[in-house]
Design an enzyme around this catalytic site. Structure first.
Site, short mmCIF file in Angstrom:
data_model
loop_
_atom_site.label_atom_id
_atom_site.label_comp_id
_atom_site.label_asym_id
_atom_site.label_seq_id
_atom_site.Cartn_x
_atom_site.Cartn_y
_atom_site.Cartn_z
N SER A 264 0.75 -1.25 0.10
CA SER A 264 -0.12 0.12 -0.11
C SER A 264 1.04 0.51 -0.23
CB SER A 264 -1.19 -0.14 1.46
OG SER A 264 -0.25 0.49 2.73
N LYS A 265 0.31 2.64 0.25
CA LYS A 265 0.67 3.62 0.03
C LYS A 265 1.66 3.54 1.32
CE LYS A 265 -2.26 5.21 -4.21
NZ LYS A 265 -2.55 7.01 -4.27
N ARG A 266 1.16 3.41 2.28
CA ARG A 266 1.86 3.80 3.50
C ARG A 266 2.22 2.65 3.87
NH1 ARG A 266 0.58 8.07 5.67
NH2 ARG A 266 -1.41 8.81 4.83
N ASP A 267 2.85 1.22 3.40
CA ASP A 267 3.94 0.87 3.54
C ASP A 267 5.35 0.83 3.07
OD1 ASP A 267 2.25 -1.17 4.66
OD2 ASP A 267 1.84 -2.42 1.64
N VAL A 275 7.76 3.93 -2.13
CA VAL A 275 6.72 3.25 -3.45
C VAL A 275 6.05 4.05 -4.72
CG1 VAL A 275 5.64 1.38 -1.34
CG2 VAL A 275 4.64 3.67 -1.31
#
Ligand code: GLU
Length: 509
Positions: A264-267, A275
């Protein structure tokens, strides 16, 4: 006759581009180029509520940096334009009306409250509400209401949406180039909204109409769009475009490093890797997300890494130039399973590409960096250093931490190494060595100095490792670095002897 290969990357400008999206674009690019076809950029901005300032410019800049060129599209032009859906807005209504006329779509007047009410009723019975062939006749739409009622609602300007009408009891079938033959029962599908009375089409309608008008031959996109594909296939058929339907290929997901779920974008920033291709500053919150470019990655390394996240050529080969990828890529060899993102592998790719980078270019960059640090040196020394330490670096920014001692003498010495290596009497031995090294004439000094050291250590039955490590400690300040002969060559007699003198003075054992 086979249709000319035309593929598109169709991002929605809802934020920075995720590397999963970059991989989708890359696979489209490779497929287009391999087949002598066209690669298009279409901006799908029909959902104005999700529009994010700067996202479109970001997308264009990201592909410029990556070196993936579009043949047509936003920012380039082409004969099928405009390529931004908001600029195509007026044309979609006719297509929606065409479906109403042919009985493949209908007006629905249900308000948000009415639909919520139905959702809660269904939930109370532990069911999920769906607007479909089983429920539509109990809702307010042009199928359940009389034609007079419908006419008056439309006349009064009652807000409506146009929904696709899935026939009951049909089997929708299509082939996916990665997943094979797919069958879905129409009765299970919901009547998706195609158009809203504010004049905006939804993604589904705009996407199909545009793919058709832009003569797209293959739709290569992320797996998350697979559930929408039966609707898309049905739309093609409803418009009577079935024989020109593009071929579909739904790519596997990019997974988190532990394989548990979609990356995900947050990872990225949580786990310490980017990312996004470029750094992104959220226009509202001003929150910064890191990018590959700003983290020091080379675009060729990013492209190579992404190509291999879900595809391989069937051999052990991992390093591919873009040209080689164009030649070797094949949809048949795309995996059906999600590909785990591997940060160490990403670094490894960059390491490989950094080694291939022209030393002159790298040295000039490094020379500039050194100047900024206030270091006086010359380009030829920098080149020598770069040649020696490049293999220890994964990023250009690693050069400094691996070679600082070539440009500044150590001010302290690694404590642990000192304890282990610098024995009582070492300073005395070093002083004797220093004196001898001093007496060696300047010409080809480093080599002669090394020969002398080897000889001296042997004759005096000293411990080779210990003496050489202490010499390194005195010159480098640590146990790191390439072999001593190379270091001595770069630093030269005067600097080496200076450092040796300072060390024997400072280290009092
Ligand atoms: N606009 C869609 C997206 O943001 C495009 C999906 C497709 O390629 O059909 O991913």
């Amino acid at each position: 006759m086979e249709k000319r290969v035309r593929v598109r990357f169709a991002p929605s400008p809802t934020g920075p581009l995720h590397i999963g999206g970059v991989r989708t674009a890359l696979y489209n690019y490779l497929f287009a180029k391999q087949n002598g076809g066209d690669f298009l950029l279409r901006i799908e901005d029909t959902d104005q509520t999700r529009f994010v300032e700067g996202a479109e410019e970001y997308i264009i800049e990201a592909f410029k940096w990556l070196g993936l060129k579009f043949d047509e599209g936003v920012g380039i032009g082409g004969k099928y334009g405009p390529y931004k859906q908001s600029e195509r807005k007026p044309m979609y209504k006719d297509y929606a009306m065409q479906l109403i006329k042919s009985g493949h779509a209908y007006y629905a007047f249900d308000t948000a409250e009415e639909l919520n009410q139905r959702r809660s009723e269904a939930e109370a019975e532990k069911k999920t509400f769906q607007y479909d062939c089983k429920t539509r006749m109990s809702l307010r739409n042009s199928l359940s209401l009389s034609s007079d009622e419908v006419a008056s609602l439309l006349e009064n300007g009652t807000p409506y949406v146009i929904r696709f009408k899935f026939e009951e009891g049909e089997t929708i079938e299509f082939d996916d180039m990665i997943r094979g033959h797919i069958k879905v029962e129409s009765s299970l599908l919901d009547d998706k909204v195609l158009y809203k009375s504010d004049g905006m089409p939804t993604y589904h309608l705009a996407n199909i109409v545009d793919d058709h008008l832009m003569c797209i031959s293959h739709v290569i996109r992320g797996e998350e769009w697979l559930p929408s594909c039966p609707l898309h296939v049905s739309l093609y058929n409803a418009f009577g475009w079935g024989s020109e339907m593009p071929k579909f290929a739904h790519l596997p997901l990019l997974l988190k490093p532990d394989g548990k779920g979609k990356l995900s974008k947050r990872d990225g920033d949580r786990l310490g890797f980017p990312v996004f291709p470029l750094q992104w500053t959220d226009p509202k919150t001003k929150e910064i997300s890191s990018g590959y470019r700003e983290s020091g990655y080379l675009p060729e390394a990013v492209v190579n890494m992404l190509a291999l996240l879900g595809w391989n050529d069937g051999t052990e080969q991992e390093i591919f130039s873009l040209e080689e990828l164009v030649n070797k890529f094949s949809i048949d060899r795309i995996s059906k399973h999600g590909a785990k993102f591997d940060m160490e592998k990403a670094k490894w790719f960059n390491h490989q590409y950094l080694q291939k980078l022209d030393n002159d270019i790298l040295s000039e960059e490094y020379f500039k960096e050194l100047k900024q640090k206030g270091i006086t040196t010359d380009l030829s020394t920098v080149k020598q250093v770069v040649e020696l330490i490049k293999e220890r670096c994964s990023f250009a920014k690693d050069l400094w931490m691996n070679s600082d001692y070539f440009f500044t003498a150590p001010v302290e010495y690694a404590e642990k190494a000192l304890k282990k290596r610098w024995k009582e009497g070492t300073s005395d031995t070093m002083r004797i060595i220093s004196k001898q090294l001093h007496d060696i004439d300047d010409e080809n000094w480093a080599q002669k100095a090394e020969d002398f050291l080897m000889d001296y250590i042997q004759k005096n039955e000293l411990n080779m490792g210990q003496i050489m490590n202490c010499l390194r400690l005195a010159v480098v300040g640590d146990t790191k670095g390439p072999n001593m002969l190379d270091i001595m060559k770069v630093l030269g007699k005067e600097e080496i002897l200076n450092r040796l003198d300072v060390a024997t003075e400072k280290i009092n054992l």
